[in-house]
Design an enzyme around this catalytic site. Sequence first.
Site, PDB file in Angstrom:
ATOM      1  N   GLY A  11     -52.144  33.533   5.991  1.00 39.44           N
ATOM      2  CA  GLY A  11     -53.052  32.411   5.785  1.00 39.44           C
ATOM      3  C   GLY A  11     -52.645  31.153   6.531  1.00 39.44           C
ATOM      4  CE  LYS A  68     -54.613  37.394   1.014  1.00 36.58           C
ATOM      5  NZ  LYS A  68     -53.640  36.524   1.645  1.00 36.58           N
ATOM      6  CG  HIS A 102     -50.204  40.386  -1.248  1.00 40.16           C
ATOM      7  ND1 HIS A 102     -49.980  39.027  -1.207  1.00 40.16           N
ATOM      8  CD2 HIS A 102     -50.915  40.690  -0.145  1.00 40.16           C
ATOM      9  CE1 HIS A 102     -50.561  38.542  -0.129  1.00 40.16           C
ATOM     10  NE2 HIS A 102     -51.142  39.530   0.533  1.00 40.16           N
ATOM     11  CD  GLU A 128     -51.602  35.738  -1.240  1.00 41.43           C
ATOM     12  OE1 GLU A 128     -52.504  36.392  -1.808  1.00 41.43           O
ATOM     13  OE2 GLU A 128     -51.683  35.363  -0.049  1.00 41.43           O
ATOM     14  CG  ASN A 160     -55.600  41.321  -0.258  1.00 37.44           C
ATOM     15  OD1 ASN A 160     -56.346  41.221  -1.230  1.00 37.44           O
ATOM     16  ND2 ASN A 160     -54.341  40.883  -0.264  1.00 37.44           N
ATOM     17  CD  GLU A 185     -49.926  41.429   3.944  1.00 34.05           C
ATOM     18  OE1 GLU A 185     -51.024  41.451   4.504  1.00 34.05           O
ATOM     19  OE2 GLU A 185     -49.773  41.022   2.789  1.00 34.05           O
ATOM     20  CB  SER A 239     -52.631  34.793  10.861  1.00 38.47           C
ATOM     21  OG  SER A 239     -52.347  33.840   9.848  1.00 38.47           O
TER      22      SER A 239
HETATM   23  P1  13P Z   1     -54.451  36.444   6.154  1.00 39.79           P
HETATM   24  O1  13P Z   1     -55.030  37.504   7.060  1.00 39.79           O
HETATM   25  O2  13P Z   1     -55.481  35.534   5.576  1.00 39.79           O
HETATM   26  O3  13P Z   1     -53.302  35.737   6.783  1.00 39.79           O
HETATM   27  O4  13P Z   1     -53.855  37.240   4.878  1.00 39.79           O
HETATM   28  C1  13P Z   1     -53.046  38.331   5.079  1.00 39.79           C
HETATM   29  C2  13P Z   1     -52.804  38.988   3.784  1.00 39.79           C
HETATM   30  O5  13P Z   1     -52.110  38.446   2.924  1.00 39.79           O
HETATM   31  C3  13P Z   1     -53.423  40.292   3.532  1.00 39.79           C
HETATM   32  O6  13P Z   1     -52.911  40.888   2.391  1.00 39.79           O
END
Ligand code: 13P
Length: 251
Positions: free
Chosen positions: A174, A11, A96, A98, A9, A168, A214
């Site tokens: 992150g 982003k 997601h 976010e 992803n 997740e 992560s």
């Molecule tokens: P990270 O791997 O940067 O923690 O992000 C995970 C994520 O949100 C994938 O959709």
Amino acid sequence: MRKKIVAGNWKMNCNLDETKTLLKEIKDKTNTLNNNTQLIVAPAFTNLLTAAEFLKETNIKVAAQNVHAEEKGAFTGEISVDMLSSVGVKTVILGHSERRKYFGETKPLLNKKVNTALRHGFEVIFCVGESLEEREKNNHFKVIEEQLDKSLFYIKKETWKKIVIAYEPVWAIGTGKTASAKQAQEMHAFIRELIAQKYDQATADGVSILYGGSVKPENSTELFAQKDVDGGLIGGAALNAESFIKIANSF
Ligand code: 13P
């Protein structure tokens, strides 16, 4: 046998040039793959056409990071399933954390998005995850159950073949803080059990459940060794071709 999947992803990262560079690096490294893991990349909307064309002759799928629930109309700034289909994209990430947090996506809205995507033949990577506060209060199982119940558990049994779930935990995204392999396995087994209860065991056994938060080459082997962890949804580490492919090679 469930499909093993490693999805990146991206982003809101990578402009067109950076997208082309990263795609080329990933493509060039696919000859070092030592298994038949399904790779998926999810660049930004503006770069989906480029990605879909560049990866046409490969086994790497291209996913969108979001789609609108309505088919078309006066929804300024939004992207429809038909627009995605027309550039060769038939996979979408929905739910997601976010999107839930920054864009107010609710469980009923996500239910609508899932239905629209499935109706148009999309594969859906549906994300669930609890916040740190919810985990500390020991509410994490309940939170995940509700997210699935209100957005996903309306779909027909036959459509489960089009669903991939990504667990997740929000506190692991992150942050550099990964769920332990034990925590991931425990939640993945719980999710599979919910599907078995709501549908049946064969359906549950067929669904790939990815872990996200992560994930990096240093922890992917242990995570992917868990019985119910079928791969990963990768953020930061997917922006580097070498670590993305290393993660894919860690089954
Ligand atoms: P990270 O791997 O940067 O923690 O992000 C995970 C994520 O949100 C994938 O959709």
